[in-house]
Design an enzyme around this catalytic site. Sequence first.
Site, PDB file in Angstrom:
ATOM      1  N   GLU A  16      13.101  33.374   7.348  1.00 29.58           N
ATOM      2  CA  GLU A  16      12.856  34.424   8.896  1.00 29.58           C
ATOM      3  C   GLU A  16      13.495  34.579   8.532  1.00 29.58           C
ATOM      4  O   GLU A  16      14.499  35.085   9.785  1.00 29.58           O
ATOM      5  CB  GLU A  16      12.600  32.620   9.147  1.00 29.58           C
ATOM      6  CG  GLU A  16      11.337  32.816   8.981  1.00 29.58           C
ATOM      7  CD  GLU A  16      10.727  31.599   9.762  1.00 29.58           C
ATOM      8  OE1 GLU A  16       9.804  31.434  11.062  1.00 29.58           O
ATOM      9  OE2 GLU A  16      10.774  30.247   9.119  1.00 29.58           O
ATOM     10  N   SER A 179       6.675  30.181  10.525  1.00 31.53           N
ATOM     11  CA  SER A 179       6.635  31.589  10.470  1.00 31.53           C
ATOM     12  C   SER A 179       5.453  31.756   9.331  1.00 31.53           C
ATOM     13  O   SER A 179       5.095  32.682   9.481  1.00 31.53           O
ATOM     14  CB  SER A 179       7.317  32.122  10.749  1.00 31.53           C
ATOM     15  OG  SER A 179       7.899  32.103  11.211  1.00 31.53           O
ATOM     16  N   GLU A 209      -3.923  20.879   3.666  1.00 27.45           N
ATOM     17  CA  GLU A 209      -4.603  19.992   5.306  1.00 27.45           C
ATOM     18  C   GLU A 209      -6.112  20.524   5.228  1.00 27.45           C
ATOM     19  O   GLU A 209      -7.023  21.528   5.185  1.00 27.45           O
ATOM     20  CB  GLU A 209      -4.033  20.072   6.347  1.00 27.45           C
ATOM     21  CG  GLU A 209      -2.704  19.608   6.857  1.00 27.45           C
ATOM     22  CD  GLU A 209      -1.283  19.943   7.743  1.00 27.45           C
ATOM     23  OE1 GLU A 209      -0.651  19.457   8.327  1.00 27.45           O
ATOM     24  OE2 GLU A 209      -2.246  21.016   8.616  1.00 27.45           O
ATOM     25  N   ALA A 211      -9.424  22.051   7.917  1.00 27.26           N
ATOM     26  CA  ALA A 211      -9.155  23.242   8.817  1.00 27.26           C
ATOM     27  C   ALA A 211      -9.870  22.241   9.628  1.00 27.26           C
ATOM     28  O   ALA A 211     -10.406  21.551   9.995  1.00 27.26           O
ATOM     29  CB  ALA A 211     -10.181  23.796   7.729  1.00 27.26           C
ATOM     30  N   GLY A 214     -11.147  23.986  16.614  1.00 19.69           N
ATOM     31  CA  GLY A 214     -10.357  24.411  18.046  1.00 19.69           C
ATOM     32  C   GLY A 214      -9.696  25.423  17.996  1.00 19.69           C
ATOM     33  O   GLY A 214      -9.654  26.473  17.038  1.00 19.69           O
ATOM     34  N   ASN A 302       0.016  20.626  15.895  1.00 18.67           N
ATOM     35  CA  ASN A 302      -0.283  21.121  14.435  1.00 18.67           C
ATOM     36  C   ASN A 302       1.229  21.523  13.855  1.00 18.67           C
ATOM     37  O   ASN A 302       1.091  20.856  12.977  1.00 18.67           O
ATOM     38  CB  ASN A 302      -0.142  22.954  14.804  1.00 18.67           C
ATOM     39  CG  ASN A 302      -0.946  23.552  13.477  1.00 18.67           C
ATOM     40  OD1 ASN A 302      -0.871  22.853  12.515  1.00 18.67           O
ATOM     41  ND2 ASN A 302      -0.788  24.612  13.167  1.00 18.67           N
ATOM     42  N   GLU A 303       1.747  21.809  15.026  1.00 16.19           N
ATOM     43  CA  GLU A 303       3.136  21.683  14.281  1.00 16.19           C
ATOM     44  C   GLU A 303       4.789  21.997  15.452  1.00 16.19           C
ATOM     45  O   GLU A 303       3.744  21.717  16.517  1.00 16.19           O
ATOM     46  CB  GLU A 303       3.933  22.763  13.001  1.00 16.19           C
ATOM     47  CG  GLU A 303       3.844  24.156  14.242  1.00 16.19           C
ATOM     48  CD  GLU A 303       4.079  24.867  12.332  1.00 16.19           C
ATOM     49  OE1 GLU A 303       4.391  24.406  11.460  1.00 16.19           O
ATOM     50  OE2 GLU A 303       4.299  26.071  12.843  1.00 16.19           O
ATOM     51  N   SER A 314       7.473  36.708  21.601  1.00 13.12           N
ATOM     52  CA  SER A 314       7.126  35.271  20.911  1.00 13.12           C
ATOM     53  C   SER A 314       7.059  34.406  21.891  1.00 13.12           C
ATOM     54  O   SER A 314       6.444  35.382  23.069  1.00 13.12           O
ATOM     55  CB  SER A 314       8.842  34.793  20.717  1.00 13.12           C
ATOM     56  OG  SER A 314       8.922  35.962  19.054  1.00 13.12           O
TER      57      SER A 314
END
Length: 353
Positions: A16, A179, A209, A211, A214, A302-303, A314
């Site tokens: 990144e 990202s 994971e 899916a 949602g 999710n994270e 952003s």
Amino acid sequence: MTKLNIGLLYGGKSTEHEVSMRSAESILTVLDKDKYDITLIHISKEGKWLHAPGNERIADLSVDETANKLTVRPSGQLAGLPADVKLDVILPVLHGTFGEDGTVQGLLEIAEIPYVGCNIRSSAVCMDKDMTKRLLKLEGIGVAEGILFKHHEKDDVDFAEVKQKLGLPMFVKPVNQGSSVGVSKVTDEDSFSEALALAFKYDTKVIVESALEGREVEVSVLGNSNPFVSVPGEIIPDDGFYSYESKYTDENGAALEIPAKVDEETVKNLQDVALKTFETLDCEGMARVDMFLCVDGSIYVNEVNTFPGFTSISMYPKLLEVSGVGYRELVDRLITLAVERHELEAGLTTDFT
């Protein structure tokens, strides 16, 4: 008024790197030069820390032969800076590994320089998707079902067994990346094999994971002991998957709905989950909590990003702006939070006699 000297740290030994430079460009434009002296420090893709005179633009200093090489010294700032430069706070505008994962935070702790964002512990934990989800589960916070595979197991992964446990589609992710780098959506056995090979290019641990059906919703959190929580915002990817391109290079890759079109009760539920996640993972300063909002109202994390993107498109600064915290004020508050935490921790005793 005495100015603070802000070290703007950007680039990094990470996938990144370019995103970091874009974020740093945005932050540089809003740093108030009446309040701050600014020192620009570029970390090259090879991991070299470089400084060149001037503070007008973000540049790739690895191609500048006049740039000074810097080193971190225990209790001694950064060796290689001009003698009259003493950094009061470092803004580590670094995303992903070797920056957002606790490594740089550890160096800055050793150098005794205050820095913006989460501490070593929470930075490292939040970067590791597997560890993040283990801790959230202990607190009863919903996360997607997943299976962890380590590098030595990659040739023994059984697609049929994984499919039976997680169903289709599923997502394959490097554990320590951000990202959406190396992340793939899997719909069959062929795409699963390709996704696994891609993910293992970026990390020695990979998580697969299930899916979740949602809406993708994000919430920004700002603060130390009494965090401020933004309104939620929704991401509507054009191709059904919020990829790296959608986040940073394709302005039409996703629609951003800020605030998200949800009722007041759901807003509160999303904010509550975001705050509980922030506190469970011992975050400080800032974090963006990414969640799935399912049709039945259930929420899954999710994270968690401890230094989310600060580019012009952003979500982290956009969510706070709509919530009443403008971009310039946001940067000022992050710097203040860094100084406050450093002063609090500096008051702790390290002597036991």
